[in-house]
Design a protein around this motif. Structure first.
Motif, mmCIF file in Angstrom:
data_model
loop_
_atom_site.group_PDB
_atom_site.id
_atom_site.type_symbol
_atom_site.label_atom_id
_atom_site.label_comp_id
_atom_site.label_asym_id
_atom_site.label_seq_id
_atom_site.Cartn_x
_atom_site.Cartn_y
_atom_site.Cartn_z
ATOM 1 N N ARG A 212 -45.581 -115.940 16.820
ATOM 2 C CA ARG A 212 -47.011 -115.973 16.479
ATOM 3 C C ARG A 212 -47.407 -117.374 16.010
ATOM 4 O O ARG A 212 -48.499 -117.857 16.314
ATOM 5 N N TRP A 216 -50.376 -119.336 17.827
ATOM 6 C CA TRP A 216 -51.581 -119.773 17.093
ATOM 7 C C TRP A 216 -51.678 -121.298 17.069
ATOM 8 O O TRP A 216 -52.763 -121.859 17.155
ATOM 9 N N SER A 217 -50.552 -121.971 16.921
ATOM 10 C CA SER A 217 -50.578 -123.438 16.835
ATOM 11 C C SER A 217 -51.054 -124.060 18.144
ATOM 12 O O SER A 217 -51.606 -125.160 18.150
ATOM 13 N N SER A 221 -54.115 -116.474 20.614
ATOM 14 C CA SER A 221 -54.005 -115.399 19.620
ATOM 15 C C SER A 221 -54.028 -114.057 20.332
ATOM 16 O O SER A 221 -54.423 -113.964 21.498
ATOM 17 N N ASP A 224 -59.418 -111.802 18.821
ATOM 18 C CA ASP A 224 -60.351 -112.757 18.214
ATOM 19 C C ASP A 224 -60.830 -112.196 16.869
ATOM 20 O O ASP A 224 -60.331 -111.166 16.399
ATOM 21 N N THR A 236 -52.490 -119.639 25.492
ATOM 22 C CA THR A 236 -51.281 -118.810 25.474
ATOM 23 C C THR A 236 -50.293 -119.295 26.533
ATOM 24 O O THR A 236 -49.084 -119.359 26.287
ATOM 25 N N ILE A 309 -50.137 -123.911 11.606
ATOM 26 C CA ILE A 309 -50.341 -122.554 11.094
ATOM 27 C C ILE A 309 -49.073 -121.721 11.306
ATOM 28 O O ILE A 309 -48.306 -121.962 12.243
ATOM 29 N N SER A 311 -47.473 -117.488 10.226
ATOM 30 C CA SER A 311 -47.735 -116.222 9.565
ATOM 31 C C SER A 311 -47.008 -116.179 8.222
ATOM 32 O O SER A 311 -46.080 -116.952 7.992
ATOM 33 N N THR A 390 -51.085 -117.597 7.264
ATOM 34 C CA THR A 390 -52.163 -116.655 7.575
ATOM 35 C C THR A 390 -51.606 -115.252 7.798
ATOM 36 O O THR A 390 -50.403 -115.025 7.668
ATOM 37 N N TYR A 394 -54.420 -112.708 12.809
ATOM 38 C CA TYR A 394 -55.251 -113.911 12.799
ATOM 39 C C TYR A 394 -55.846 -114.144 14.194
ATOM 40 O O TYR A 394 -55.137 -113.965 15.183
ATOM 41 N N PRO A 395 -57.089 -114.517 14.338
ATOM 42 C CA PRO A 395 -58.063 -114.841 13.296
ATOM 43 C C PRO A 395 -58.850 -113.627 12.807
ATOM 44 O O PRO A 395 -59.790 -113.792 12.038
#
Lengths: 444, 294
Positions: A212, A216-217, A221, A224, A236, A309, A311, A390, A394-395
């Motif tokens: 994850r 995310w980086s 994701s 949304d 992705t 970012i 998790s 996070t 996320y988000p």
């Protein structure tokens, strides 16, 4: 015939005796339970066997004991292994019986209808300690029903753990700072020294978190902000291409075999150059392998092309079942526990970070000077953890669909299939989208 | 008409078994069927009939289709290995030799020991870092230290590993059944064949094996049921990985129903097993009846 009777018991007598015994035992147990109830209230808590045994010693033997004395309540704490938590929760939910307080290690959104609204607990705590961090809020709140389906006291950061001696030899004395650094450095180490990189690609917790972070980086994701599946995106695909390259250049098929403790063992055994994990790695090294402890250092979440970012590694989420026998006691316990959270933070050896930061006002000085760490400021990198940590989902928020996708390992499976070359990055994203849409449709 | 006292006693003695089966097998089975056509989640408070929606949903899942195929591969290959090895072991253990009792004890151990313990032992033997197997291979210079086989990390090796561990687990059960069958063959028949000049192989394939067929069928059918419904070995060794390549229906049902919180879909996955197991059970009963006649 008479001799037989004299020597033993007849069947009839045996049945009478054993039947009477069973009845007596049952009656006795009932009487004892009744007597216990008469002496005061009880509060039953179920939670995991903490990774840091000292935490359980403090929680069970000090905090719960004192709280019980203060509130004339007999507190019992049952501990189970991390892997048993969800199965046990399902059993309690199904039986509508169990503990008053049950602690999950990830947001238990699926149980929303069976738990109380924890808003009251949050409000009570907020009076003294302010609002919870966004990570705690988004992990326990359902924006559609406006209900808090759990109460989160703490979370566990998920930094990078790297071998300073190995990374120094390839030009990264302070470890990787970006995913690009990770790819270059890990490849150089494997080529030069043989040690592989240790980002898992298995159906387990640490892989769920690490993949994850990559996703995310790179800007991708699962959903949304509004809970719509958006996994199939160019971002992705880029993340998938990165992991495929990292695996081919720097890893071995062992990453497909792992359970949550495998990467800990791998880096502690001197095999792996980098893993993403909680500070369980370094804490174990400090106790069992001081030499290795000096070599394993921490870096914050790695920066990707879009953001830095990661998790949380574990999210403590307490729930009070609707069928709890001591609901009021459970609420009060949580409020009082937050009051004592500074002790919990210290007892957990900085493993559990507070969801109410004001409860540990001296967190930064504490983690910046830990005499057991080598160097003492090893954990200083975690002082800005909220800038990059996070929640699952996320988000958006941690919903029941996100929970099922998490526990059925859709994201690790997508990355693993692409890394192995079974699917192209585009097909991997498409397959994951199909599975996620199927899951999300069920929970609408 | 009042029941005779012996009949009442019979009913009373039989009732606990009946209640036990109804409570532990019948009730969960009925619940599984009920859940599979409902919308039951771990945290749901009501029940709504949704027809075959859960079955449609799982059929759309590639993971389910793969798990179904894996279940068949896992079961069939395991049983082939078990039956061949059990025959060999039964033949070896039939004749008297020094230490036969001890060897029989060793052979039985995998069956007697809890499967979870055995599987954990194998997990360590096949571990990616601490594997004894790899340690030996490395020290024999057959593989390089950083390039040892990942028994549970390569899809084919992982499937082979779970199959072999399950075969190791099932072998004693089948061996005992076949041993019992083997010792029940009257000795004079193979002896007469030997007098007539039949060698070991001829005697085995023409006399022993045909006479053993009903009992072998019983062993196979029990083995198929045990293997098809087992998730312990897969769950402990691979958790269905790498990327679902060893996932079988029971483990997928657990992941979906309990860990994934969707009891109905988990039940739908489990219910897929029922027709297959029902056919096997009917076959098993018929073969057992045949064996009884023999």
């Amino acid at each position: 015939m008479s001799k037989t009777k004299a020597a033993g018991l007849s069947r009839r007598t045996f049945l009478k005796v054993t039947g009477a015994g069973v009845l007596a035992a049952a009656a006795g147990e009932g009487l004892l339970a009744g007597a216990a109830r008469a002496q005061g209230k009880t509060l039953k808590i179920m939670q995991w066997s903490h990774f840091v045994p000292a935490y359980d010693t403090w929680f069970d033997g000090v905090f719960c004991k004192q709280w019980g004395q203060k509130h004339d309540t007999h507190v019992t704490v049952d501990h189970i292994a991390i892997g048993e938590v969800n199965a046990r929760a399902a059993a309690e939910a199904s039986a509508r019986r169990g503990h008053d307080l049950f602690m999950f290690l990830s947001p238990p959104a699926a149980y929303e209808k069976l738990v109380i609204d924890h808003r009251e607990v949050y409000e009570q705590v907020a009076k003294k300690h302010g609002k919870p961090i966004d990570l705690g809020h988004k992990s326990t709140y359902n924006p559609k029903t406006k209900k808090y389906f759990a109460f989160s006291d703490s979370y566990v950061p998920d930094p990078g753990n790297y071998r300073k001696d190995l990374w120094s030899q390839v030009g990264f004395p302070n470890g990787p700072d970006t995913f690009d650094d990770l790819r270059k450095g890990a490849k150089a180490i494997k080529d030069k020294l043989g040690n592989p990189c240790g980002l898992g690609l298995s159906q387990e917790l640490d892989t769920n978190m690490a993949m994850r972070a990559v996703l995310w980086s790179f800007g991708g994701s699962v959903q949304d902000e509004h809970g719509r599946v958006v996994i199939r995106s160019p971002q992705t695909v880029e993340a998938l291409k990165f992991v495929r390259a990292l695996y081919r250049e720097s890893e071995t098929p062992e990453v497909f075999t792992w359970d949550p403790s495998s990467n800990n063992r791998g880096i502690l055994a001197g095999r792996l150059s980098y893993v993403q994990n909680a500070i369980s790695v370094t804490r174990t090294a400090e106790k069992e392998n001081p030499e290795m402890s000096r070599q394993i250092q921490l870096v914050p979440a790695l920066r990707g092309p879009v953001r830095r970012i990661a998790s949380e590694h574990v999210m403590d989420c307490y729930v009070i079942w609707k069928f709890a026998e001591n609901e009021e006691g459970a609420k009060q316990f949580l409020v009082d526990y937050i009051d004592a959270f500074r002790e919990a933070f210290r007892a957990s050896e900085f493993y559990n970070f507070p969801c109410f930061p004001s409860t540990v006002p001296d967190l930064k000085p504490l983690i910046s000077n830990d005499p057991t760490a080598s160097p003492p400021d090893k954990y200083k990198v975690l002082e800005n953890v909220l800038a990059w940590a996070t929640n699952i989902g996320y988000p958006g928020y941690a919903s029941a669909a996100i929970d099922e996708a998490f526990n059925t390992f859709v994201i690790p499976t997508m990355f693993a299939k692409v890394a192995r070359g079974d699917l192209s990055p585009e097909d991997g994203a498409r397959a994951a989208e199909q599975e996620l849409k199927r899951i999300f449709a069920k929970w609408e | 008409m009042a029941l005779r006292s012996s009949t009442r006693l019979g009913v009373a003695m039989f009732a606990p078994a009946l209640i036990y089966i109804a409570a532990v097998v019948g009730l969960p089975l009925c619940l599984a069927f009920l859940y599979s056509v409902g919308d039951v989640r771990v945290g749901s408070v009501g029940y709504h009939f949704v027809g075959l929606d859960n079955f449609r949903s799982v059929l759309r899942s590639p993971t389910f289709r793969r798990s179904l195929a894996n279940s068949f591969v896992f079961t069939i290959v395991t049983q082939l290995i078990v039956i061949v090895c059990a025959n060999l072991l039964a033949l070896a253990l039939r004749d008297r030799f020094r230490g036969r009792g001890f060897v029989r004890f060793l052979v039985l151990l995998p069956w007697v020991a809890p499967i979870s313990l055995g599987a954990i032992g194998w997990k360590w033997l096949l571990d990616s870092i601490y594997s004894v197997v790899n340690w030996v291979l490395v020290h024999l210079h057959l593989v390089r230290p950083f390039d040892a086989p990942m028994w549970l990390g390569e899809p084919r090796l992982a499937m082979a590993s779970v199959i072999l561990v399950h075969a190791w687990r099932m072998l004693p059960f089948s061996t005992v059944i076949l041993l019992a069958g083997l010792t029940s063959i009257p000795k004079d028949i193979p002896e007469a064949a030997a007098v007539d000049g039949a060698g070991f192989w001829r005697s085995y394939f023409r006399i022993v094996l045909p006479m053993m067929t009903p009992i072998i069928n019983v062993a196979v059918l029990f083995g198929v049921i045990f293997t098809f419904t087992d998730m312990t070995v897969v769950y402990i060794l691979t958790r269905g990985g790498p990327y679902d390549s060893t996932q079988v229906l029971p483990s997928l049902a657990f992941f979906t129903g309990i860990l994934g919180s969707d009891l109905s879909e988990g039940a739908a996955i489990s219910v897929f097993l029922v027709p297959i197991l029902a056919v096997i059970a009917i076959l098993m009963l018929r073969v057992a009846q045949k064996a009884e006649v023999v």
